[in-house]
Write a protein that holds these residues in place. Structure first.
Motif, mmCIF file in Angstrom:
data_model
loop_
_atom_site.group_PDB
_atom_site.id
_atom_site.type_symbol
_atom_site.label_atom_id
_atom_site.label_comp_id
_atom_site.label_asym_id
_atom_site.label_seq_id
_atom_site.Cartn_x
_atom_site.Cartn_y
_atom_site.Cartn_z
ATOM 1 N N ALA A 182 0.847 -1.197 0.000
ATOM 2 C CA ALA A 182 0.000 0.000 0.000
ATOM 3 C C ALA A 182 0.880 1.243 0.000
ATOM 4 O O ALA A 182 2.035 1.202 0.431
ATOM 5 C CB ALA A 182 -0.931 0.012 1.215
ATOM 6 N N VAL A 183 0.323 2.328 -0.508
ATOM 7 C CA VAL A 183 0.976 3.640 -0.493
ATOM 8 C C VAL A 183 0.004 4.630 0.133
ATOM 9 O O VAL A 183 -1.187 4.345 0.259
ATOM 10 C CB VAL A 183 1.380 4.102 -1.916
ATOM 11 N N LEU A 184 0.530 5.790 0.518
ATOM 12 C CA LEU A 184 -0.315 6.833 1.111
ATOM 13 C C LEU A 184 -0.490 8.000 0.158
ATOM 14 O O LEU A 184 0.454 8.412 -0.512
ATOM 15 C CB LEU A 184 0.302 7.373 2.405
ATOM 16 N N TYR A 185 -1.700 8.527 0.157
ATOM 17 C CA TYR A 185 -2.023 9.765 -0.566
ATOM 18 C C TYR A 185 -2.583 10.760 0.427
ATOM 19 O O TYR A 185 -3.244 10.384 1.394
ATOM 20 C CB TYR A 185 -3.071 9.509 -1.649
ATOM 21 N N GLU A 186 -2.321 12.033 0.164
ATOM 22 C CA GLU A 186 -2.880 13.081 0.996
ATOM 23 C C GLU A 186 -4.371 13.209 0.751
ATOM 24 O O GLU A 186 -4.842 13.136 -0.381
ATOM 25 C CB GLU A 186 -2.201 14.424 0.699
ATOM 26 N N GLY A 187 -5.102 13.396 1.821
ATOM 27 C CA GLY A 187 -6.521 13.701 1.757
ATOM 28 C C GLY A 187 -6.715 15.088 2.342
ATOM 29 O O GLY A 187 -5.743 15.782 2.647
ATOM 30 N N PRO A 188 -7.953 15.484 2.541
ATOM 31 C CA PRO A 188 -8.217 16.807 3.118
ATOM 32 C C PRO A 188 -8.003 16.813 4.636
ATOM 33 O O PRO A 188 -8.947 16.773 5.409
ATOM 34 C CB PRO A 188 -9.676 17.073 2.745
ATOM 35 N N GLY A 189 -6.739 16.784 5.046
ATOM 36 C CA GLY A 189 -6.406 16.794 6.467
ATOM 37 C C GLY A 189 -6.131 15.419 7.045
ATOM 38 O O GLY A 189 -5.900 15.285 8.238
ATOM 39 N N TYR A 190 -6.156 14.417 6.222
ATOM 40 C CA TYR A 190 -5.880 13.045 6.649
ATOM 41 C C TYR A 190 -5.435 12.250 5.426
ATOM 42 O O TYR A 190 -5.716 12.639 4.295
ATOM 43 C CB TYR A 190 -7.114 12.403 7.292
ATOM 44 N N PRO A 191 -4.721 11.138 5.642
ATOM 45 C CA PRO A 191 -4.238 10.359 4.501
ATOM 46 C C PRO A 191 -5.189 9.239 4.111
ATOM 47 O O PRO A 191 -6.080 8.851 4.875
ATOM 48 C CB PRO A 191 -2.929 9.766 5.025
ATOM 49 N N TYR A 192 -4.978 8.716 2.923
ATOM 50 C CA TYR A 192 -5.644 7.515 2.436
ATOM 51 C C TYR A 192 -4.579 6.485 2.103
ATOM 52 O O TYR A 192 -3.634 6.798 1.374
ATOM 53 C CB TYR A 192 -6.404 7.789 1.136
ATOM 54 N N ALA A 193 -4.735 5.260 2.584
ATOM 55 C CA ALA A 193 -3.901 4.154 2.133
ATOM 56 C C ALA A 193 -4.566 3.569 0.892
ATOM 57 O O ALA A 193 -5.770 3.307 0.889
ATOM 58 C CB ALA A 193 -3.775 3.087 3.215
ATOM 59 N N VAL A 194 -3.776 3.410 -0.156
ATOM 60 C CA VAL A 194 -4.260 2.838 -1.406
ATOM 61 C C VAL A 194 -3.435 1.587 -1.669
ATOM 62 O O VAL A 194 -2.199 1.645 -1.670
ATOM 63 C CB VAL A 194 -4.129 3.852 -2.572
ATOM 64 N N GLU A 195 -4.105 0.469 -1.873
ATOM 65 C CA GLU A 195 -3.378 -0.777 -2.095
ATOM 66 C C GLU A 195 -2.629 -0.713 -3.418
ATOM 67 O O GLU A 195 -3.188 -0.380 -4.456
ATOM 68 C CB GLU A 195 -4.342 -1.954 -2.019
ATOM 69 N N GLU A 196 -1.326 -0.968 -3.323
ATOM 70 C CA GLU A 196 -0.427 -0.830 -4.472
ATOM 71 C C GLU A 196 0.771 -1.747 -4.243
ATOM 72 O O GLU A 196 1.498 -1.586 -3.257
ATOM 73 C CB GLU A 196 0.040 0.620 -4.559
ATOM 74 N N PRO A 197 1.001 -2.720 -5.137
ATOM 75 C CA PRO A 197 2.146 -3.612 -4.962
ATOM 76 C C PRO A 197 3.457 -2.823 -4.836
ATOM 77 O O PRO A 197 3.654 -1.823 -5.521
ATOM 78 C CB PRO A 197 2.141 -4.457 -6.246
ATOM 79 N N GLY A 198 4.300 -3.271 -3.930
ATOM 80 C CA GLY A 198 5.606 -2.648 -3.757
ATOM 81 C C GLY A 198 5.624 -1.487 -2.779
ATOM 82 O O GLY A 198 6.694 -1.023 -2.408
ATOM 83 N N GLY A 199 4.460 -1.023 -2.354
ATOM 84 C CA GLY A 199 4.401 0.104 -1.419
ATOM 85 C C GLY A 199 4.561 -0.337 0.021
ATOM 86 O O GLY A 199 4.523 -1.528 0.347
ATOM 87 N N MET A 200 4.749 0.646 0.903
ATOM 88 C CA MET A 200 4.864 0.379 2.341
ATOM 89 C C MET A 200 4.285 1.580 3.088
ATOM 90 O O MET A 200 4.607 2.726 2.774
ATOM 91 C CB MET A 200 6.336 0.189 2.729
ATOM 92 N N VAL A 201 3.438 1.300 4.072
ATOM 93 C CA VAL A 201 2.829 2.341 4.894
ATOM 94 C C VAL A 201 3.240 2.120 6.340
ATOM 95 O O VAL A 201 3.175 1.002 6.852
ATOM 96 C CB VAL A 201 1.283 2.318 4.765
ATOM 97 N N CYS A 202 3.664 3.185 6.992
ATOM 98 C CA CYS A 202 4.066 3.134 8.395
ATOM 99 C C CYS A 202 2.902 3.533 9.288
ATOM 100 O O CYS A 202 2.111 4.404 8.928
ATOM 101 C CB CYS A 202 5.194 4.119 8.662
#
Length: 138
Positions: free
Chosen positions: A38-58
């Motif tokens: 998964a990777v992170l994208y900015e949202g309006p004041g909070y993030p979204y995790a989006v499932e994506e091969p090869g990504g990493m979310v802390c």
């Protein structure tokens, strides 16, 4: 999956505003974790995790106090605008493997961007490099 921990990566992390509102005093443990795929994208004041091969979310693995688990999960579902099967969800709550610091992994609930939100973010969203909402890296 009976009552798995919950992986948080944005405003519910310790030190972030929603942590104290929703989690303070309602957890048994809060330990660092990483969500692969998964990777992170900015949202309006909070993030979204989006499932994506090869990504990493802390983030952190949150283990709720057992007698407050169900109530806490419902409160988090409301916070994340999640209702099972609702096509207007912003997030979906899914079970995913999350890795602990010692390299072991376990199943946890994770709120990921709902499919329509994820598709929009992939096209015109702003990626959070390094997968850490706090920009510290994993």
């Amino acid at each position: 999956m009976s009552r798995p921990p919950i992986f948080v990566y944005g405003t519910l992390r310790p030190g972030e505003p929603n942590h104290d509102l929703f989690l303070l005093g309602h957890t048994v443990s809060e330990v660092p974790g990483r969500l692969a795929g998964a990777v992170l994208y900015e949202g309006p004041g909070y993030p979204y995790a989006v499932e994506e091969p090869g990504g990493m979310v802390c983030g952190e693995l949150i283990t709720p106090v057992p007698e407050r688990y169900d109530q806490l999960l419902l409160a988090l579902d409301r916070l994340e605008d999640y209702a099972p099967g609702d096509p207007s969800n912003l997030y979906e709550r899914v079970a995913r493997d999350v890795m602990r610091e010692d390299g072991t992994s376990l199943q946890a609930w994770v709120y990921v961007a709902a499919p329509t939100v994820a598709a929009r973010l992939r096209i015109r969203g702003k990626l959070i490099e390094g997968g850490d909402w706090r920009a510290r890296g994993c």
